[in-house]
Design a protein around this motif. Structure first.
Motif, PDB file in Angstrom:
ATOM      1  N   ARG A  21     -10.304  -0.793   8.368  1.00  0.00           N
ATOM      2  CA  ARG A  21      -9.223   0.205   8.268  1.00  0.00           C
ATOM      3  C   ARG A  21      -9.086   0.735   6.853  1.00  0.00           C
ATOM      4  NH1 ARG A  21      -5.025  -4.769   8.446  1.00  0.00           N
ATOM      5  NH2 ARG A  21      -6.337  -5.738   6.860  1.00  0.00           N
ATOM      6  N   SER A  72      -7.317  -0.569   4.012  1.00  0.00           N
ATOM      7  CA  SER A  72      -6.038  -0.615   3.269  1.00  0.00           C
ATOM      8  C   SER A  72      -6.261  -0.935   1.799  1.00  0.00           C
ATOM      9  CB  SER A  72      -5.075  -1.623   3.903  1.00  0.00           C
ATOM     10  OG  SER A  72      -5.483  -2.945   3.634  1.00  0.00           O
ATOM     11  N   GLU A  80      -3.415  -8.746  -2.181  1.00  0.00           N
ATOM     12  CA  GLU A  80      -4.730  -8.100  -2.332  1.00  0.00           C
ATOM     13  C   GLU A  80      -4.556  -6.710  -2.929  1.00  0.00           C
ATOM     14  OE1 GLU A  80      -7.359  -8.096   1.091  1.00  0.00           O
ATOM     15  OE2 GLU A  80      -6.174  -9.723   1.945  1.00  0.00           O
TER      16      GLU A  80
END
Ligand code: GRF
Length: 204
Positions: free
Chosen positions: A10, A12, A178
């Motif tokens: 995805r 992110s 993260e």
């Protein structure tokens, strides 16, 4: 500093890098988004920003060398100074690791050297953390060598593991750190503050 970002999902972490660039925190530009998949969120996000995208996977080539040659040619064509693996699930060909020695960074959703290595990605990591009974997890940014998750560690940040955590709730808590530490590690590279001595690395 020109960044090539590799992603498999995805994206992110890729978006967090773009946000850090837009805010002025990270003095860099993304010149290439490479994915081993053709239709993932990271590619859509790059397209939406006019960032060149490339779908490249080992299955398109009959040897690792041919794959490595094409990857190296594309990295050169996009003048990549640094490669950021942002949720990229494939091993980097040996020849690429050699050519970009100490210039490939990866984000791992656990506190390496624990809970890393082959098969340790996505929910598998968090399930192993929960099964181990540890009370702390977190994220790691490290330099990439020929093996999964083994290179010198650059930056880590911890999060608590809560008694009622599931792999999903822990993953979400780790993902927030993260998104914090990956741009900070890339910023250190852009500002020339990364020092590597043998198997250890540090940020000044
Ligand atoms: C993240 O947990 C990252 O640590 C791991 O893969 C996941 C992908 O996240 N390497 P995203 O694609 O950046 O959202």
């Amino acid at each position: 500093m020109n960044l090539a970002v590799f992603a498999s999902g995805r994206g992110s972490n890729f978006l967090a890098i773009l946000t850090a660039i837009d805010s002025g925190l990270l003095p860099a530009r993304v010149t290439l988004l490479l994915s081993n998949k053709s239709d993932v969120g990271a590619i859509e996000a790059a397209r939406g920003r006019g960032i060149p995208t490339l779908h490249l996977s080992q299955t398109m080539f009959d040897s690792e060398d041919a794959f490595a040659d094409r990857m190296i040619a594309e990295l050169a064509a996009h003048r990549a100074d640094l490669i950021a693996l942002a949720g990229y699930l494939k091993r980097i060909p040996r020849r690429v690791v050699a050519m970009y020695c100490n210039r490939i960074v990866n984000i791992h959703p656990a506190l390496l050297p624990a809970f890393g290595g082959p098969g340790m990605f996505g929910h598998h990591v968090h399930e192993a953390v929960l099964a181990s009974g540890v009370s702390t997890s977190g994220a790691t940014v490290h330099l990439v060598d020929e093996e999964y998750d083994r290179g010198p560690i650059l930056l880590q940040k911890t999060v608590p593991v809560l008694p009622d955590d599931t792999a999903e709730t822990l993953a979400a808590r780790v993902l927030t750190v993260e998104h914090e530490i990956f741009p900070l590690a890339l910023k250190a590279f852009a500002e020339g503050r990364v020092r590597v001595e043998g198997r250890t690395a540090r940020i000044e």
